[in-house]
Design an enzyme around this catalytic site. Structure first.
Site, PDB file in Angstrom:
ATOM      1  CG  HIS A   1       6.138  35.967 103.988  1.00 28.30           C
ATOM      2  ND1 HIS A   1       6.141  34.842 103.201  1.00 28.30           N
ATOM      3  CD2 HIS A   1       7.386  36.042 104.527  1.00 28.30           C
ATOM      4  CE1 HIS A   1       7.330  34.258 103.257  1.00 28.30           C
ATOM      5  NE2 HIS A   1       8.105  34.963 104.056  1.00 28.30           N
TER       6      HIS A   1
ATOM      7  CB  SER B   1       8.428  34.888 109.390  1.00 32.55           C
ATOM      8  OG  SER B   1       9.681  35.431 109.680  1.00 32.55           O
TER       9      SER B   1
ATOM     10  CG  HIS C   1       9.610  27.610 102.576  1.00 32.41           C
ATOM     11  ND1 HIS C   1       9.975  26.609 103.453  1.00 32.41           N
ATOM     12  CD2 HIS C   1      10.343  28.708 102.927  1.00 32.41           C
ATOM     13  CE1 HIS C   1      10.887  27.075 104.297  1.00 32.41           C
ATOM     14  NE2 HIS C   1      11.128  28.341 103.996  1.00 32.41           N
TER      15      HIS C   1
ATOM     16  CG  ASP D   1      10.560  32.890 101.745  1.00 30.72           C
ATOM     17  OD1 ASP D   1       9.684  32.017 101.840  1.00 30.72           O
ATOM     18  OD2 ASP D   1      10.682  33.815 102.572  1.00 30.72           O
TER      19      ASP D   1
ATOM     20  CG  HIS E   1      11.741  38.548 104.325  1.00 28.10           C
ATOM     21  ND1 HIS E   1      12.388  37.965 103.256  1.00 28.10           N
ATOM     22  CD2 HIS E   1      10.812  37.640 104.739  1.00 28.10           C
ATOM     23  CE1 HIS E   1      11.883  36.764 103.034  1.00 28.10           C
ATOM     24  NE2 HIS E   1      10.918  36.538 103.925  1.00 28.10           N
TER      25      HIS E   1
END
EC number: 4.1.3.39
Length: 349
Positions: free
Chosen positions: A203, A172, A22, A19, A201
């Site tokens: 963000h 995400s 990015h 990740d 997961h």
């Protein structure tokens, strides 16, 4: 619930080298990945995910080309690991079973098969082949905020039926809050087998990455994703060193060296950030609009090219419910916004 925070050990999965790609447009050098992987391994992280930001075979005109191939990055990390499990991510349609087999041959022993949250059915072949290879396999339901908890749980059930040993709530867009995370894991509990692990997961676009990960663990998620200095798409992932410090204060068993993680974040990762990984106008817009976090750098480039505010582009992408894989639409959206603005100027008195 597959995990008891009072007695079980968390499974810490680092995503700095996947990740995190990015955040620097997939430009990690070989020396960088070796040094970061070695530091993570020595700090006691359970698994280290390595690939192009969009998973195996992600290097393309649409997603961005990398400084190296997946295979070069994987080989470099495999050479330095002594305890952490080498992991990768595959998005069916971007990566194929041939890439999966090649990654396994290079030493990858765990894979996350990632789909949009409504498309779990496309993961069946890849999950099955990964299990046949003897790999540890997780299902990874991206943009989990976009559908209701019960609908997400049915998609998780499909992945479980294909052989996934763990299924993730994958935020995400960094758009979930603690209530949303809790509701999704409670929905998982109603349909998944107790022995199927759950994962989170997060963000950090709304600054909730650590809080959401803690709530996930309290709801039975044993596998927690995080990255050094939050290195990831958008405002980044849950910062690994912060998450571990927070759960260490709670007395949870995480198995990591907190100081070593702090040092790795500060000395190895933060200096690589050509754009600070943080909550700011643009990354907050991602979480506010519920937009795929890896759209950030693409939207900022389009904004610079066409003289626009990146937030306008990101908010419009949210209105159109664009999802991962539609990066090519970002320029179209920018051009639409520019045309509308020019049209308004043309008719102004």
């Amino acid at each position: 619930m597959s995990f008891d925070v009072g007695k079980d050990k968390l499974y810490i999965q680092d995503v700095t080298l996947r990740d995190g790609m990015h955040a620097i447009r997939h430009m990690y050098g070989i020396d960088h990945v070796r040094a970061i992987a070695r530091a993570l391994d020595e700090a006691g992280v359970d698994a280290i995910e390595v690939a192009h930001g969009d998973g195996l075979n992600g290097a393309s005109f649409n997603y961005g080309f990398g400084a190296h191939t997946d295979w070069e990055w994987l080989e470099a990390v495999a050479d330095v690991l002594t305890r952490s499990v080498l992991t990768t991510l595959l998005v069916p349609g971007i990566g194929t079973v041939e890439e999966l087999r090649r990654a396994h041959a290079l030493g990858v022993r765990s894979v996350r098969v990632a789909t949009h949250c409504t498309e779990a059915d496309v993961s069946k072949q890849h999950i099955g082949i990964a299990r046949d290879l003897g790999m540890d396999v997780s299902g990874f339901l991206m943009m989990s905020h976009m559908i209701e908890p019960e609908a997400l749980a049915q998609q998780a059930l499909l992945m479980e039926s294909y052989g996934a040993q763990c299924v993730y709530v994958t935020d995400s867009g960094g758009a979930l809050d603690m209530d949303g995370v809790r509701a999704r894991f409670q929905a998982y509990d109603r349909v998944l087998r107790p022995e199927t692990q759950r994962g989170m997961h997060a963000h950090h676009n709304l600054s909730l990455g650590v809080a959401n990960s803690i709530v996930a663990a309290q709801q039975g998620a044993v596998r927690i994703d995080a990255s050094l200095a939050g290195m990831g798409a958008g405002a980044g992932n849950a910062p690994l060193e912060v998450f571990v410090a927070a759960v260490d204060r709670k007395g949870w068993n995480h198995g990591c060296d907190v100081n070593a993680l702090m040092d790795a974040a500060e000395d190895l990762v933060r200096p690589l950030q050509d754009r600070p990984v943080r909550v700011d106008r643009e990354t907050l817009a991602l979480g506010y609009a519920g937009v795929y976090s890896s759209f950030l750098r693409h939207a900022e480039k389009a904004a610079a090219d066409y003289g626009l505010d990146a937030r306008e582009i990101l908010i419009e992408l949210g209105h159109r419910k664009m999802v991962g894989g539609q990066e090519d639409m970002i320029v179209d959206v920018a051009l639409d916004i520019k045309r509308r603005a020019e049209g308004k100027r043309a008719v102004a008195p």
